[in-house]
Design a protein around this motif. Structure first.
Motif, short mmCIF file in Angstrom:
data_model
loop_
_atom_site.label_atom_id
_atom_site.label_comp_id
_atom_site.label_asym_id
_atom_site.label_seq_id
_atom_site.Cartn_x
_atom_site.Cartn_y
_atom_site.Cartn_z
N GLU A 60 31.13 40.69 -16.09
CA GLU A 60 30.25 40.98 -17.23
C GLU A 60 30.98 40.14 -18.21
N ASN A 61 32.09 39.44 -18.44
CA ASN A 61 32.35 38.64 -19.53
C ASN A 61 31.94 37.10 -19.32
N GLY A 62 31.30 36.73 -18.19
CA GLY A 62 30.93 35.45 -17.94
C GLY A 62 32.03 34.73 -17.29
N GLU A 63 32.94 35.39 -16.89
CA GLU A 63 34.33 34.58 -16.30
C GLU A 63 34.12 34.90 -14.76
N TYR A 64 34.63 34.18 -13.70
CA TYR A 64 34.60 34.11 -12.68
C TYR A 64 35.86 34.79 -12.04
N GLU A 65 35.76 35.74 -11.17
CA GLU A 65 37.13 36.33 -10.66
C GLU A 65 37.09 36.18 -9.22
N THR A 66 38.17 35.76 -8.62
CA THR A 66 38.36 35.61 -6.95
C THR A 66 38.04 37.10 -6.11
N ILE A 67 37.27 37.15 -5.23
CA ILE A 67 37.11 38.30 -4.47
C ILE A 67 37.57 38.07 -3.20
N ASP A 93 26.55 30.75 14.84
CA ASP A 93 26.01 29.22 15.17
C ASP A 93 26.45 28.31 14.07
N ASP A 94 25.47 27.51 13.46
CA ASP A 94 25.91 26.82 12.33
C ASP A 94 25.98 27.22 10.97
N SER A 95 26.02 28.56 10.60
CA SER A 95 25.77 29.34 9.40
C SER A 95 27.11 30.01 9.45
N ILE A 96 27.41 30.17 7.96
CA ILE A 96 28.39 31.24 7.27
C ILE A 96 27.75 32.09 6.67
N PHE A 97 28.29 33.38 6.65
CA PHE A 97 27.78 34.50 5.79
C PHE A 97 28.63 35.05 5.15
N ILE A 98 28.58 35.26 3.80
CA ILE A 98 29.48 36.18 3.09
C ILE A 98 28.83 37.73 2.83
N VAL A 99 29.49 38.44 3.15
CA VAL A 99 29.05 39.65 2.89
C VAL A 99 29.75 40.70 1.91
N TRP A 100 28.92 41.33 1.27
CA TRP A 100 29.40 42.40 -0.01
C TRP A 100 28.44 43.68 0.17
N ASP A 101 28.91 44.63 -0.74
CA ASP A 101 28.46 45.86 -0.50
C ASP A 101 26.97 45.91 -1.69
N LYS A 102 27.04 44.76 -2.36
CA LYS A 102 25.86 44.74 -3.35
C LYS A 102 25.65 43.35 -3.62
N PRO A 103 24.46 42.75 -3.72
CA PRO A 103 24.34 41.61 -4.39
C PRO A 103 25.14 41.08 -5.65
N PHE A 104 25.46 39.95 -5.86
CA PHE A 104 26.22 39.49 -7.26
C PHE A 104 25.87 38.00 -7.38
N ASN A 105 26.07 37.74 -8.72
CA ASN A 105 25.93 36.34 -9.16
C ASN A 105 27.51 35.62 -8.99
N GLY A 106 27.49 34.55 -8.45
CA GLY A 106 28.88 33.88 -8.00
C GLY A 106 28.98 32.53 -7.66
N ARG A 107 29.93 32.04 -7.08
CA ARG A 107 29.88 30.83 -6.72
C ARG A 107 31.06 30.75 -5.27
N ILE A 108 30.69 29.90 -4.43
CA ILE A 108 31.75 29.54 -3.59
C ILE A 108 32.48 28.05 -3.69
N ILE A 109 33.57 28.12 -3.57
CA ILE A 109 34.59 26.62 -3.82
C ILE A 109 35.02 26.33 -2.61
N PHE A 110 34.78 25.11 -2.14
CA PHE A 110 35.33 24.79 -0.86
C PHE A 110 35.51 23.09 -0.67
N ASP A 111 36.69 22.90 0.34
CA ASP A 111 36.73 21.42 0.44
C ASP A 111 35.46 20.76 0.88
N LYS A 112 35.45 19.33 0.46
CA LYS A 112 33.93 18.77 0.85
C LYS A 112 34.35 17.54 1.83
#
Length: 75
Positions: free
Chosen positions: A41-48, A56-75
Motif C-alpha cells: 500500500e506504500n507503493g514499495e515492493y516486498e519480497t514474498i 509443460d512450458d509454463s510457470i505458475f505463481i500461486v497465491w491466496d488472492k490476486p495482487f499487483n507485483g513483479r517477478i525478477i529473473f535471470d535473463k
C-alpha cells in the motif's frame, strides 16, 4: 536481472482458495532464480515466498488472492 510486472487482473482463479498467474518459460527462463515481489500500500515492493509450479512450458505463481507485483529473473 530482468523483471516483468503484472496486475491483479492477470490472475485466474484456480480453486476456492488459490489464484494463479502464468508465465511461459520462453518469457522468463526456467525460473530457477525467480523472485516474486508484491506491491504494498506504500507503493514499495516486498519480497514474498509464493509457491511456484511448473507444467509443460509454463510457470505458475500461486497465491491466496490476486495482487499487483513483479517477478525478477535471470535473463
Amino acid at each position: 536481472m530482468a523483471q516483468q510486472t503484472f496486475k491483479k487482473e492477470d490472475f485466474t482463479k484456480k480453486d476456492d482458495t488459490e489464484y494463479q498467474i502464468m508465465f511461459k518459460v520462453s518469457e522468463i527462463g526456467e525460473g530457477s532464480n525467480l523472485i516474486t515481489e508484491k506491491l504494498n500500500e506504500n507503493g514499495e515492493y516486498e519480497t514474498i515466498q509464493a509457491p511456484i509450479k511448473r507444467f509443460d512450458d509454463s510457470i505458475f505463481i500461486v497465491w491466496d488472492k490476486p495482487f499487483n507485483g513483479r517477478i525478477i529473473f535471470d535473463k
